[in-house]
Enzyme design. Structure first.
Site, PDB file in Angstrom:
ATOM      1  CB  SER A 171     -49.079  30.106  18.462  1.00  0.00           C
ATOM      2  OG  SER A 171     -47.786  30.339  17.950  1.00  0.00           O
ATOM      3  CE1 TYR A 184     -50.467  30.825  13.580  1.00  0.00           C
ATOM      4  CE2 TYR A 184     -48.655  31.778  14.833  1.00  0.00           C
ATOM      5  CZ  TYR A 184     -49.509  30.716  14.567  1.00  0.00           C
ATOM      6  OH  TYR A 184     -49.392  29.557  15.296  1.00  0.00           O
TER       7      TYR A 184
END
Length: 359
Positions: A171, A184
């Site tokens: 990501s 996250y």
């Protein structure tokens, strides 16, 4: 000769030749994946589902997995209707034995696993003081340990063959710490470190490791995240980021890039110009980027200070009655329906308790 380079036509021709050479070199690096067995985690919906479709179009045999059996079965039926050869295995990758069973079943069905795509994940949104220890633990268990469990389960056979590819869907959050996404981000940074170290160690064995860092994508999966604190406000900014065309990229285009990077065996790839620019800026000016993120944080919803007050974003979405918001998120809502992001059923892997979110 020097004068020739002042001619715009000569410069244009040279640029065209350079671009053609780059394209030709890229084509030479692309492996033929026909007949290869690809295991894609978190693949009942969203990007994982699109990756399964894309790899199937390359002539691959597909293994899909997710926690929710009913959603997984729906994805399998759709993929097979499009001509793919598919094995679907309900699986909790945070459990080591479950990941090992997944690889065993894939190998039993197809004889081997050639490519692993670690795509699974979970996202929790909210200020850090509303996040519980358990939410950090859950993010690490699913994103990081799920990746480690799956990769180590398949590693012996690809080491023995001295052939294979391991892909990590990380990501932009593995490059830049984004406010209100701390569990996250922590798990994605750990996953990125695992990917980079693995590539360094496995290259001499003929195994390619690729880390793909997407920016925001229109996968439609934003309806399946967990939201803390001021739920409508938190969901609002996240939904807009996952829907607006200038900010987010097409999930289908992202899937094509991932497959291309896999075929080439690229080391790392950051998807979307915006994410590339942000990652480059952070690499050169990390302190300045951190200061910018602190300004961004001031624009995000303030904290209620209530840790563990969590809801699923799809439930929050139903409570927002705004025509403007609905119009702004129309592309995201279209992706939700198109990429199998209907609400999860309650039929999850037996004994796993609460069904968790997946990318």
């Amino acid at each position: 000769m020097a004068a020739a380079w002042k001619d715009p036509r000569a410069l244009l021709a040279a640029g065209g030749l350079a671009l053609a050479g780059r394209v030709a070199l890229g084509k030479l690096r692309e492996a033929d994946l026909t007949g290869q067995v690809v295991l894609i985690t978190g693949s009942s919906r969203g990007l994982g589902y699109l990756l399964a479709r894309q790899f199937a179009q390359e002539g691959c045999k597909i293994v899909i997995c997710a926690r929710t059996a009913q959603d997984l079965e729906r994805a399998r039926e759709q993929l097979e209707a499009e001509g793919a050869e598919v094995l679907a295995v309900p699986c909790d990758l945070s459990n080591r034995s479950s990941a090992e069973e997944l690889v065993r079943r894939a190998t039993e069905r197809f004889g081997r696993v050639d490519i692993v795509v670690n795509n699974h994940g979970i996202i929790q949104i909210g200020p850090v003081d509303t996040m519980t220890h358990e939410q950090f633990q859950e993010a690490m268990d699913i994103i990081f340990w799920g990746t480690v469990n799956t990769t180590l389960a398949v590693l012996p056979q690809i080491l023995e063959r001295r052939s294979g590819r391991i892909v990590f869907i990380t990501s932009i959050g593995a490059k830049i710490a984004v406010p209100h996404l701390l569990p996250y981000t922590c798990a994605k940074w750990a996953q990125q470190g695992f990917a980079e170290g693995l590539r360094a160690e496995l290259r001499k064995h003929g195994i390619r490791v690729t880390a793909i860092a997407p920016g925001t994508m229109r996968t439609g999966s934003y309806v399946n995240v967990s939201v803390n604190s001021k739920k409508q406000a938190e969901f609002g900014w996240f939904a807009l980021g996952a829907s607006l065309p200038v900010i987010s990229m097409s999930a289908e285009r992202a899937a094509r890039y991932v497959v291309l990077a896999t075929k080439r065996g690229d080391s790392q790839e950051v998807l979307s110009p915006q994410a590339k620019a942000a990652a480059l800026f952070h690499g050169v000016f990390p302190g300045t980027m951190s200061d910018i993120m602190s300004v961004v944080n001031r624009l995000l919803p303030s904290s209620t200070g209530k840790a563990g007050d969590t809801a699923l974003s799809r439930d929050v979405q139903d409570s927002i009655q705004s025509r403007l918001f609905n119009a702004a998120t129309i592309l995201g809502r279209t992706a939700t329906a198109r990429y199998q992001n209907q609400p999860e059923s309650t039929q999850a892997v037996e004994g796993n308790g609460l069904s968790r979110n997946r990318q």
